[in-house]
Write a protein that holds these residues in place. Structure first.
Motif, PDB file in Angstrom:
ATOM      1  N   LEU A 144      64.488 -23.146  42.000  1.00 21.02           N
ATOM      2  CA  LEU A 144      64.883 -21.777  42.190  1.00 21.02           C
ATOM      3  C   LEU A 144      65.604 -21.382  41.149  1.00 21.02           C
ATOM      4  O   LEU A 144      65.859 -20.425  40.634  1.00 21.02           O
ATOM      5  N   GLN A 145      66.707 -22.265  40.656  1.00 21.74           N
ATOM      6  CA  GLN A 145      67.477 -22.163  39.746  1.00 21.74           C
ATOM      7  C   GLN A 145      66.719 -21.791  38.378  1.00 21.74           C
ATOM      8  O   GLN A 145      66.904 -20.943  37.647  1.00 21.74           O
ATOM      9  N   ILE A 146      65.592 -22.968  38.268  1.00 28.50           N
ATOM     10  CA  ILE A 146      64.832 -22.640  37.115  1.00 28.50           C
ATOM     11  C   ILE A 146      63.939 -21.315  36.958  1.00 28.50           C
ATOM     12  O   ILE A 146      63.848 -20.627  35.946  1.00 28.50           O
ATOM     13  N   ILE A 147      63.600 -20.937  38.251  1.00 32.26           N
ATOM     14  CA  ILE A 147      62.769 -19.769  38.448  1.00 32.26           C
ATOM     15  C   ILE A 147      63.844 -18.443  37.943  1.00 32.26           C
ATOM     16  O   ILE A 147      63.519 -17.506  37.459  1.00 32.26           O
ATOM     17  N   PHE A 148      65.007 -18.527  38.470  1.00 34.56           N
ATOM     18  CA  PHE A 148      65.831 -17.418  38.177  1.00 34.56           C
ATOM     19  C   PHE A 148      66.220 -17.272  36.858  1.00 34.56           C
ATOM     20  O   PHE A 148      66.302 -16.411  36.250  1.00 34.56           O
ATOM     21  N   VAL A 149      66.479 -18.347  36.290  1.00 35.87           N
ATOM     22  CA  VAL A 149      66.811 -18.570  34.781  1.00 35.87           C
ATOM     23  C   VAL A 149      65.588 -18.014  33.755  1.00 35.87           C
ATOM     24  O   VAL A 149      65.742 -17.241  32.927  1.00 35.87           O
ATOM     25  N   ASP A 150      64.677 -18.516  34.275  1.00 42.15           N
ATOM     26  CA  ASP A 150      63.303 -18.078  33.566  1.00 42.15           C
ATOM     27  C   ASP A 150      62.933 -16.712  33.676  1.00 42.15           C
ATOM     28  O   ASP A 150      62.616 -15.873  33.015  1.00 42.15           O
ATOM     29  N   PHE A 151      63.158 -15.980  35.163  1.00 39.04           N
ATOM     30  CA  PHE A 151      63.063 -14.730  35.254  1.00 39.04           C
ATOM     31  C   PHE A 151      64.437 -13.595  34.318  1.00 39.04           C
ATOM     32  O   PHE A 151      63.699 -12.711  33.699  1.00 39.04           O
ATOM     33  N   VAL A 152      65.215 -14.209  34.202  1.00 32.14           N
ATOM     34  CA  VAL A 152      66.427 -13.663  33.271  1.00 32.14           C
ATOM     35  C   VAL A 152      65.843 -13.744  31.982  1.00 32.14           C
ATOM     36  O   VAL A 152      66.058 -12.835  31.030  1.00 32.14           O
ATOM     37  N   LEU A 153      65.374 -14.905  31.494  1.00 30.20           N
ATOM     38  CA  LEU A 153      64.869 -15.113  29.977  1.00 30.20           C
ATOM     39  C   LEU A 153      63.809 -14.528  29.629  1.00 30.20           C
ATOM     40  O   LEU A 153      63.278 -13.816  28.508  1.00 30.20           O
ATOM     41  N   SER A 154      62.928 -14.167  30.678  1.00 27.55           N
ATOM     42  CA  SER A 154      61.757 -13.243  30.591  1.00 27.55           C
ATOM     43  C   SER A 154      61.945 -11.952  30.277  1.00 27.55           C
ATOM     44  O   SER A 154      60.985 -11.406  29.460  1.00 27.55           O
ATOM     45  N   PHE A 155      63.322 -11.404  30.635  1.00 24.88           N
ATOM     46  CA  PHE A 155      63.392 -10.140  29.919  1.00 24.88           C
ATOM     47  C   PHE A 155      63.568 -10.195  28.460  1.00 24.88           C
ATOM     48  O   PHE A 155      63.306  -9.042  27.911  1.00 24.88           O
ATOM     49  N   ASP A 156      64.217 -11.072  27.775  1.00 25.82           N
ATOM     50  CA  ASP A 156      64.337 -11.183  26.580  1.00 25.82           C
ATOM     51  C   ASP A 156      62.912 -11.463  25.856  1.00 25.82           C
ATOM     52  O   ASP A 156      62.690 -10.644  24.685  1.00 25.82           O
ATOM     53  N   SER A 157      62.084 -11.988  26.548  1.00 24.61           N
ATOM     54  CA  SER A 157      60.519 -11.912  25.982  1.00 24.61           C
ATOM     55  C   SER A 157      60.118 -10.614  26.172  1.00 24.61           C
ATOM     56  O   SER A 157      59.150 -10.449  25.117  1.00 24.61           O
ATOM     57  N   ILE A 158      60.354  -9.971  27.131  1.00 26.03           N
ATOM     58  CA  ILE A 158      59.542  -8.688  27.241  1.00 26.03           C
ATOM     59  C   ILE A 158      60.379  -7.645  26.133  1.00 26.03           C
ATOM     60  O   ILE A 158      59.531  -6.885  25.495  1.00 26.03           O
ATOM     61  N   ILE A 159      61.504  -7.683  25.796  1.00 24.76           N
ATOM     62  CA  ILE A 159      62.121  -6.933  24.848  1.00 24.76           C
ATOM     63  C   ILE A 159      61.334  -7.313  23.475  1.00 24.76           C
ATOM     64  O   ILE A 159      61.145  -6.350  22.704  1.00 24.76           O
ATOM     65  N   VAL A 160      61.155  -8.604  23.186  1.00 24.72           N
ATOM     66  CA  VAL A 160      60.578  -8.949  21.868  1.00 24.72           C
ATOM     67  C   VAL A 160      59.312  -8.697  21.841  1.00 24.72           C
ATOM     68  O   VAL A 160      58.500  -8.112  20.805  1.00 24.72           O
ATOM     69  N   ALA A 161      58.559  -8.729  22.997  1.00 30.77           N
ATOM     70  CA  ALA A 161      57.186  -8.362  22.955  1.00 30.77           C
ATOM     71  C   ALA A 161      57.059  -6.718  22.806  1.00 30.77           C
ATOM     72  O   ALA A 161      56.032  -6.300  21.900  1.00 30.77           O
ATOM     73  N   VAL A 162      57.808  -6.050  23.453  1.00 28.87           N
ATOM     74  CA  VAL A 162      57.937  -4.373  22.988  1.00 28.87           C
ATOM     75  C   VAL A 162      58.177  -4.254  21.610  1.00 28.87           C
ATOM     76  O   VAL A 162      57.745  -3.299  20.945  1.00 28.87           O
ATOM     77  N   GLY A 163      59.051  -4.993  21.016  1.00 32.17           N
ATOM     78  CA  GLY A 163      59.309  -4.744  19.571  1.00 32.17           C
ATOM     79  C   GLY A 163      58.366  -5.352  18.581  1.00 32.17           C
ATOM     80  O   GLY A 163      58.205  -4.502  17.688  1.00 32.17           O
TER      81      GLY A 163
END
Length: 81
Positions: free
Chosen positions: A5-24
């Motif tokens: 669950l901790q790994i999923i949570f951290v991955d969820f938070v870091l996925s926003f960074d990936s989304i921002i990079v993909a949008v850029g």
């Protein structure tokens, strides 16, 4: 299961960074959605395998936490330019 669950949570938070990079990097919404979907499917398919591996090797938990801390520190330092 708490570690997963901790790994999923951290991955969820870091996925926003990936989304921002993909949008850029892309203006095509289909590419952005496809990238997120592929990452999500890959995580769901490997979740049990990774969970079993972490349960058998407790030292990996320490390495995972250190890796997450390193990424967090890198993102904070990157914010200062």
């Amino acid at each position: 299961k708490g570690v997963v669950l901790q790994i999923i949570f951290v991955d969820f938070v870091l996925s926003f960074d990936s989304i921002i990079v993909a949008v850029g990097l892309s203006n095509n919404m289909i590419i952005i959605v496809a990238a997120i979907a592929v990452a999500l499917i890959a995580m769901l398919l490997t979740m049990n395998l990774i969970s079993n591996f972490i349960d058998k090797n407790p030292n990996i938990k320490i390495l995972a936490v250190l890796f997450i801390m390193l990424i967090g520190a890198l993102l904070v330092l990157n914010g200062f330019d």
